[in-house]
Scaffold this motif. Structure first.
Motif, short mmCIF file in Angstrom:
data_model
loop_
_atom_site.label_atom_id
_atom_site.label_comp_id
_atom_site.label_asym_id
_atom_site.label_seq_id
_atom_site.Cartn_x
_atom_site.Cartn_y
_atom_site.Cartn_z
N CYS A 87 4.82 0.24 -3.64
CA CYS A 87 4.31 -0.24 -4.93
C CYS A 87 4.25 0.92 -5.93
O CYS A 87 4.61 0.75 -7.11
N ARG A 88 3.80 2.08 -5.44
CA ARG A 88 3.66 3.23 -6.36
C ARG A 88 5.04 3.63 -6.90
O ARG A 88 5.20 3.87 -8.10
N LEU A 89 6.01 3.69 -6.00
CA LEU A 89 7.37 4.01 -6.46
C LEU A 89 7.86 2.92 -7.41
O LEU A 89 8.42 3.21 -8.48
N GLY A 90 7.61 1.68 -7.05
CA GLY A 90 8.04 0.57 -7.90
C GLY A 90 7.41 0.65 -9.28
O GLY A 90 8.08 0.44 -10.29
N ASN A 91 6.14 0.99 -9.30
CA ASN A 91 5.45 1.10 -10.59
C ASN A 91 6.09 2.19 -11.44
O ASN A 91 6.34 2.00 -12.64
N LEU A 92 6.40 3.33 -10.80
CA LEU A 92 7.05 4.43 -11.55
C LEU A 92 8.41 4.00 -12.09
O LEU A 92 8.84 4.42 -13.16
N LEU A 93 9.08 3.14 -11.33
CA LEU A 93 10.40 2.66 -11.76
C LEU A 93 10.29 1.54 -12.79
O LEU A 93 11.30 1.04 -13.27
N GLY A 94 9.06 1.14 -13.09
CA GLY A 94 8.86 0.17 -14.17
C GLY A 94 8.53 -1.25 -13.73
O GLY A 94 8.29 -2.12 -14.56
N TYR A 95 8.51 -1.49 -12.41
CA TYR A 95 8.27 -2.87 -11.95
C TYR A 95 6.83 -3.29 -12.24
O TYR A 95 5.90 -2.51 -12.06
N ARG A 96 6.69 -4.55 -12.65
CA ARG A 96 5.35 -5.11 -12.87
C ARG A 96 5.12 -6.33 -11.99
O ARG A 96 4.12 -7.03 -12.13
N THR A 97 6.06 -6.61 -11.11
CA THR A 97 5.88 -7.64 -10.07
C THR A 97 6.29 -7.05 -8.72
O THR A 97 7.38 -6.48 -8.60
N PHE A 98 5.39 -7.19 -7.75
CA PHE A 98 5.73 -6.81 -6.38
C PHE A 98 5.81 -8.09 -5.55
O PHE A 98 4.90 -8.92 -5.58
N VAL A 99 6.91 -8.21 -4.82
CA VAL A 99 7.07 -9.37 -3.93
C VAL A 99 6.96 -8.90 -2.49
O VAL A 99 7.78 -8.10 -2.02
N LEU A 100 5.92 -9.36 -1.81
CA LEU A 100 5.73 -8.97 -0.40
C LEU A 100 6.30 -10.07 0.47
O LEU A 100 5.76 -11.18 0.54
N GLN A 101 7.42 -9.76 1.12
CA GLN A 101 8.05 -10.78 1.96
C GLN A 101 8.12 -10.33 3.42
O GLN A 101 8.27 -9.14 3.70
N GLY A 102 8.00 -11.29 4.32
CA GLY A 102 8.13 -10.96 5.73
C GLY A 102 8.33 -12.19 6.58
O GLY A 102 8.20 -13.33 6.11
N GLY A 103 8.65 -11.95 7.84
CA GLY A 103 8.68 -13.05 8.80
C GLY A 103 7.26 -13.57 8.99
O GLY A 103 6.30 -12.99 8.47
N GLU A 104 7.13 -14.64 9.74
CA GLU A 104 5.78 -15.16 10.03
C GLU A 104 5.22 -14.33 11.18
O GLU A 104 5.51 -14.58 12.34
N ASP A 105 4.45 -13.33 10.81
CA ASP A 105 4.02 -12.29 11.75
C ASP A 105 2.52 -12.39 11.97
O ASP A 105 1.73 -11.99 11.11
N PRO A 106 2.10 -12.93 13.13
CA PRO A 106 0.67 -13.14 13.36
C PRO A 106 -0.14 -11.83 13.36
O PRO A 106 -1.35 -11.87 13.20
N TRP A 107 0.52 -10.69 13.55
CA TRP A 107 -0.22 -9.42 13.50
C TRP A 107 -0.88 -9.25 12.13
O TRP A 107 -1.96 -8.70 12.01
N PHE A 108 -0.19 -9.77 11.11
CA PHE A 108 -0.78 -9.74 9.77
C PHE A 108 -1.71 -10.94 9.63
O PHE A 108 -1.35 -11.99 9.11
N THR A 109 -2.90 -10.76 10.18
CA THR A 109 -3.93 -11.79 10.10
C THR A 109 -4.33 -11.97 8.64
O THR A 109 -3.99 -11.15 7.77
N ASP A 110 -5.09 -13.03 8.38
CA ASP A 110 -5.57 -13.25 7.01
C ASP A 110 -6.34 -12.02 6.51
O ASP A 110 -6.21 -11.62 5.36
N ASP A 111 -7.14 -11.43 7.40
CA ASP A 111 -7.91 -10.23 7.01
C ASP A 111 -6.97 -9.13 6.54
O ASP A 111 -7.19 -8.50 5.52
N ARG A 112 -5.94 -8.90 7.34
CA ARG A 112 -5.02 -7.79 7.00
C ARG A 112 -4.26 -8.08 5.71
O ARG A 112 -4.06 -7.19 4.88
N VAL A 113 -3.81 -9.33 5.55
CA VAL A 113 -3.06 -9.68 4.33
C VAL A 113 -3.98 -9.53 3.11
O VAL A 113 -3.60 -8.95 2.09
N ALA A 114 -5.22 -10.04 3.24
CA ALA A 114 -6.16 -9.94 2.11
C ALA A 114 -6.44 -8.48 1.78
O ALA A 114 -6.57 -8.11 0.60
N GLU A 115 -6.52 -7.65 2.82
CA GLU A 115 -6.77 -6.22 2.59
C GLU A 115 -5.61 -5.59 1.79
O GLU A 115 -5.83 -4.82 0.85
N ILE A 116 -4.39 -5.95 2.16
CA ILE A 116 -3.22 -5.41 1.45
C ILE A 116 -3.23 -5.87 -0.01
O ILE A 116 -3.06 -5.07 -0.94
#
Ligand code: SAM
Length: 350
Positions: A87-116
């Protein structure tokens, strides 16, 4: 001549446009789509920074290279700090939208996703945060929304139930996927649906159903790309979707939903050298250059020969800018919300 209002077109009329091989008719369709887009967005093309943060997936979609059963995939997950660095690099490059994409990965619990989401939101209060992490319960989506996510991409893949069942194992269902889309819309996200063109067993009538579903849901974003085989999947020997047919579906979607944000997808760029540019010429108005660390790009292999897996984020950003300028488009690095968003002018049903 292309009718100005496609919603009055009959099923037979749409089917004819979906399948036409007549270059003049195609060009008239693309030109009408460009005109429809220009009314809302001019020549602007919005840039989104794509972060593919996990290629673990519990699902087993028959078409997808990162399906859980594919033991040949080297799996990875980005840490919170790695995601923030993208995100930091993206911001420096001018991006104002970050798209977080991934497989359906249960390791990323709701808590972890909300934290991110919370961590990105704290550093970038004004940026758009788009999630694309598949199907979750309504409460999870509400939680992510409260944490600061504002858009969600979830392609419906195909709007025909029988066709959906040929592309997915029994554990997955089209009604559930559609319900996710309705939940997301109801919660207040800008919502992206979408479909692949040329998946095995797809008929022109299935594509017509995709258009009718899009017309009914009225998503803010629509992702449309050709199916491309991945050798280690059950569909590895099927031919890819047609390039021109994908362009026609982009154009028809633009005419049905003139305000939609429609990406010129990486898959389009993969099956044809100027695929994304031609997608823009057929009515698309978004590009999603990659912000993922270079060492994991190749591992997010949904399909074979995916482009842009060897470039640094800055190179992708510059390359895309040059490419679209060559076709007369204007790069726009702003958030690029749905036209009318936040002004009460959204065309979404109440
Ligand atoms: N897991 C999330 C989901 O299910 O929405 C997001 C990741 S998923 C890999 C992103 C999209 O990739 C899917 O919606 C699908 O349309 C597309 N995709 C997967 N395999 C593909 C293939 N072989 N050819 C073209 N597109 C593909």
């Amino acid at each position: 001549m292309m009718p100005a209002r496609l919603d009055i077109i009959s099923d037979a009329g749409l089917l004819e446009l979906i399948g036409t091989e007549d270059p003049e008719r195609e060009e008239a369709l693309f030109s009408a789509a460009r005109k429809a887009r220009a009314g809302f967005y001019g020549q602007d093309v919005y840039f989104r920074g794509l972060i593919e943060f996990t290629n673990h997936c519990k699902n087993n979609c028959y078409y997808c290279g990162i399906r859980g059963a594919n033991s040949r995939v080297e799996r990875y997950r980005l840490s919170l700090e790695e995601i923030l660095n993208c995100c930091r690099l993206g911001n420096l490059l001018g991006y104002r939208t970050f798209v977080l994409q991934g497989g359906e990965d249960p390791w990323f619990t709701d808590d972890r996703v909300a934290e991110i989401i919370g961590a990105i939101r704290r550093e970038y209060p004004g940026h758009a945060i788009t999630l694309s992490i598949g199907e979750r319960g309504r409460e999870s989506y509400e939680r992510f929304f409260r944490a600061g996510a504002d858009r969600y991409l979830l392609r419906h893949e195909t709007a025909n139930d029988a066709h959906y069942r040929k592309l997915h194992p029994e554990s997955m269902s089209l009604p559930e996927r559609k319900q996710c889309l309705y939940n997301l819309r109801d919660i207040g996200y800008q919502v992206g649906a979408g479909f692949m063109v040329g998946t095995p067993f797809q008929t022109p009538e299935n594509l017509l159903e995709d258009l009718r579903f899009i017309e009914e849901l009225k998503p803010h974003m629509v992702g449309i790309g050709p199916f491309i085989p991945q050798a280690d999947t059950p569909f590895g020997n099927h031919p890819p979707g047609g390039f021109r047919q994908t362009l026609r579906m982009v154009a028809l979607t633009r005419l049905l939903l003139p305000q939609a944000l429609i990406p010129a997808t990486t898959a389009l760029g993969t099956i044809s050298p100027f695929g994304r540019e031609k997608g823009l010429m057929a009515g698309a108005n978004v590009v999603m250059p990659n912000l993922s660390p270079k060492d994991v790009r190749k591992l997010y292999a949904l399909y074979d020969n995916k482009i842009c897996t060897g470039d640094e984020a800055a190179e992708c950003r510059l390359c895309m800018e040059g490419r679209i300028r060559n076709f007369g488009f204007v790069p726009n690095m702003a958030r690029g919300d749905y036209a009318g968003w936040g002004t009460g002018a959204s065309t979404l049903p109440a």
